[in-house]
Enzyme design. Structure first.
Site, PDB file in Angstrom:
ATOM      1  N   HIS A 111      -8.240  30.758 -33.687  1.00 45.46           N
ATOM      2  CA  HIS A 111      -9.291  31.593 -33.189  1.00 45.46           C
ATOM      3  C   HIS A 111     -10.396  30.645 -32.705  1.00 45.46           C
ATOM      4  O   HIS A 111     -10.858  29.764 -33.327  1.00 45.46           O
ATOM      5  CB  HIS A 111      -9.852  32.394 -34.449  1.00 45.46           C
ATOM      6  CG  HIS A 111     -10.781  33.082 -33.784  1.00 45.46           C
ATOM      7  ND1 HIS A 111     -12.106  32.923 -34.731  1.00 45.46           N
ATOM      8  CD2 HIS A 111     -11.072  34.310 -33.019  1.00 45.46           C
ATOM      9  CE1 HIS A 111     -12.839  33.997 -34.170  1.00 45.46           C
ATOM     10  NE2 HIS A 111     -12.372  34.680 -33.193  1.00 45.46           N
ATOM     11  N   SER A 112     -11.031  30.909 -31.680  1.00 44.58           N
ATOM     12  CA  SER A 112     -12.089  30.312 -31.100  1.00 44.58           C
ATOM     13  C   SER A 112     -12.067  28.800 -31.151  1.00 44.58           C
ATOM     14  O   SER A 112     -11.236  28.305 -30.459  1.00 44.58           O
ATOM     15  CB  SER A 112     -13.538  30.972 -32.147  1.00 44.58           C
ATOM     16  OG  SER A 112     -14.646  30.764 -31.078  1.00 44.58           O
TER      17      SER A 112
END
Length: 237
Positions: free
Chosen positions: A78-79
């Site tokens: 994520h990210s």
């Protein structure tokens, strides 16, 4: 039923804690789930030093794969965690079956995390690190991650920790293309879109090597839309 091993890698300022709602659903479906916290963050915040960089975080995840003897892994980033899983694929391809980039930064060979941002965002991030002498970036407001529910905002806000700054301008060398040939997919969180990732998304959207899925939720999808996020991940089980 085939039991799949999922390894879920969090983004900046977060920790393994942020995956709790998704992990519970994957486990309830009969799968194994690992949510490592990267060095210097979350419950490992006491390990933050100037030596903690991107190589450290990649090594965190590779060490988990090796220690748990994991194979055929669905690796999710994520990210900021998207950069980490790219590094893991460069080092441990044989252990991986699928890469999932959840509203992630994408860093090509020879680039840095800062390459994923506009010059304005780069300047803002570097300024944030100045008070700590370049050690870390302070915890932001949880609202920036597209969260709307008061309970979600409060939960994320109190759990976030300082983000090590050393990875930001560190140029990475993967030795090949992003993903190292492991099948990959990009999940674009669209409601609201995380403005900082616009340059990345504009660059890769529509390319045949980047299968694309849209998820109508904010940047912290594992918090704001755990049911929908888990459902997408279960498609790879």
């Amino acid at each position: 039923m085939t039991v799949t091993s999922y390894v879920l890698v969090h983004g900046a300022w977060h920790g393994g804690w942020c995956w709790r709602r998704v992990a519970d659903r994957l486990v309830a479906s009969g799968h194994r789930v690992f949510c490592p916290t990267l060095t210097g963050l979350g419950e490992r915040a006491h390990l933050l030093t100037r030596d903690v960089n991107m190589i450290t975080h990649i090594a965190d995840v590779v060490a988990l794969l090796e220690a748990e003897e994991l194979e055929e892994v669905v690796l999710v980033g994520h990210s900021y965690g998207g950069i980490v899983i790219t590094g893991v694929a460069a080092r441990a391809k044989a252990r991986l079956r699928q890469l999932v980039y959840l509203d992630s930064a994408i860093v090509e060979d020879g680039e840095s995390w800062s390459s994923a941002h506009s010059p304005q965002v780069q300047a803002e991030r570097r300024k944030l690190a100045e008070p700590s002498g370049g050690l870390s970036m302070p915890v932001p407001k949880a609202e920036m991650f597209g969260l709307r529910e008061p309970k979600d905002l409060a939960w994320v806000q109190r759990r976030m920790t300082l983000q090590p700054f050393a990875p930001y301008d560190q140029k990475m060398h993967w030795g090949g293309p992003v993903g190292n040939g492991v099948p990959k997919v990009y999940i674009d969180c669209t409601d609201p879109a995380y403005a900082g990732l616009a340059p990345v998304k504009n660059r890769i959207r529509g390319k045949p090597e980047w299968p694309w899925v849209e998820l109508k939720t904010g940047h912290d999808a594992m918090v704001s839309a755990p049911v929908e996020t888990a459902k997408l991940l279960l498609e790879f089980s």
